[in-house]
Design an enzyme around this catalytic site. Structure first.
Site, mmCIF file in Angstrom:
data_model
loop_
_atom_site.group_PDB
_atom_site.id
_atom_site.type_symbol
_atom_site.label_atom_id
_atom_site.label_comp_id
_atom_site.label_asym_id
_atom_site.label_seq_id
_atom_site.Cartn_x
_atom_site.Cartn_y
_atom_site.Cartn_z
ATOM 1 N N GLU A 140 10.996 19.939 16.901
ATOM 2 C CA GLU A 140 11.982 18.823 17.038
ATOM 3 C C GLU A 140 13.262 19.252 16.207
ATOM 4 O O GLU A 140 14.219 19.024 16.797
ATOM 5 C CB GLU A 140 11.239 17.471 16.066
ATOM 6 C CG GLU A 140 10.304 16.913 17.053
ATOM 7 C CD GLU A 140 10.658 16.302 18.206
ATOM 8 O OE1 GLU A 140 11.730 15.880 18.277
ATOM 9 O OE2 GLU A 140 10.011 16.227 19.115
ATOM 10 N N THR A 141 13.167 19.805 14.946
ATOM 11 C CA THR A 141 14.247 20.204 14.425
ATOM 12 C C THR A 141 14.443 21.619 13.856
ATOM 13 O O THR A 141 15.390 21.699 13.002
ATOM 14 C CB THR A 141 14.458 19.022 13.351
ATOM 15 O OG1 THR A 141 13.657 19.223 12.279
ATOM 16 C CG2 THR A 141 14.714 17.598 13.814
#
Length: 356
Positions: A140-141
């Site tokens: 995700e990040t």
């Protein structure tokens, strides 16, 4: 001075003294655009605000209106939400390489080692393996390195009230998420204007949409607030809680190796439900799919999952209910397999690092 220069000087002086000069100058002067308008003067926004405060009496109508007056339309958000003009052919090998890069793998092992106690607690409480939690945050990040730079209220207002034409209208979904943004900001005592995220309004290290934050985010470190921006324990607990809330089964495999049926009719019949587990191992076998020995012993339903490889032959796996649960985070078999492959790589490398 030459005659030509004298004529030019005379003409310039005449223009400067002419009453037409201000108009000519104004016409030629560069136009400096002002700030984009807010959303306070629109009937659809006013209706949204009234409906919002009726459903959420804890919210102050004036505060909501003032916040939305600060929101700004973002052309980049409208651009990014549109599908590619010429979408590339799906390619699992290319997709996988984006998420199993050196940075994610290295930082994933570091993240796991730095937060091992919290990950162990989460696994004990919800039954979700640490490797899966770590892999999702990495995909995700990259462990908080890429959380998005758009103000959430700008992104969500743009998509709620000015959803671009040219694709299926999802403005209703984003109005619901904008509502959830105000609700979570009130509940968790956060200034909604301070929250930044992706162009679609996803927030924090785990990239939860506001409604997901409201439902599944938890205060895992017990400091009295739920913080998905900076509290690693809260992020770990919230991801585990999300997966468990969508039906994660402790100890169940995510998928099994499988060879697809050789006939087109059988293969297409098994692919109809897509990633939703719909067939028993025996039913897959009846259609000509050859499962691994472990897959043949699986007690639940399975899905025949196709992963295309561009012009090359596709890859196939048999997805379980836990595979399906990972796709609740992102409705994509490619996403789920990237998470799974990253999780397995992280587990293997962490074992090596721990034994040094």
């Amino acid at each position: 001075m030459s005659v030509l220069r004298i004529l030019r000087a005379t003409l310039c002086s005449a223009l400067l003294l002419s009453p037409l000069w201000p108009a000519m100058a104004a016409t030629r002067a560069p136009v400096v655009p002002g700030p984009p308008p807010g959303y306070e003067a629109r009937a659809d926004v006013a209706t949204f605000i009234k409906d919002l405060v009726q459903r959420h009496p804890e919210l102050d109508e004036e505060v909501v209106a003032t916040t939305l007056s600060e929101a700004r339309y973002q052309a980049q958000v409208a651009k990014f939400i549109m599908p590619a003009a010429s979408p590339a052919a799906k390619n699992w090998k290319v997709y996988r390489s984006r998420f199993l890069d050196t940075l994610r793998v290295r930082e994933g092992v570091n993240f796991w080692r730095d937060n091992e106690a919290w990950l162990r607690q989460a696994e004990e409480r919800w039954g979700v393996p640490a490797r899966v939690i770590v892999a999702i945050i990495g995909v995700e990040t990259i462990y908080g390195r890429q959380t998005g730079g758009f103000r959430a209220v700008d992104a969500l207002a743009t998509l709620a009230f000015d959803f671009p034409r040219g694709r299926s209208d999802r403005s209703g979904f984003f109005r619901d998420e904008l509502e959830a943004l105000f609700a979570l900001a009130s509940r968790d005592r956060i200034n909604p204007l301070s929250l930044k995220g992706s162009y679609a309004g996803a927030l924090g290290m785990p990239q939860f949409m506001p409604s997901t934050w409201l439902k599944f985010a938890i205060d895992f470190d017990g400091d009295g607030r739920t913080d998905l921006q900076r509290s690693t324990p809260d992020v770990i607990g919230s991801v585990a809680n999300y997966l468990a809330g969508h039906g994660w089964v402790k100890g169940m495999a995510t998928h099994y190796d499988v060879l697809p049926p050789t006939t087109d009719a059988d293969r297409e019949a098994l692919l109809v439900p897509d990633i939703l587990p719909s067939f028993t191992a025996a039913e897959l076998a009846q259609r000509g799919a050859l499962l691994s020995p472990a897959g043949q012993q699986h007690a639940g339903k399975l899905a025949l999952v196709e992963l295309r490889n561009g012009v090359e032959a596709p890859s196939f796996v048999a997805g379980t209910d836990n595979f399906w649960v990972i796709t609740r985070y992102n409705w994509s078999a490619y996403y789920a397999m990237a998470v799974i492959d990253l999780s397995e790589s992280l587990a293997a490398l962490k074992t090596v690092a721990d034994n040094r």
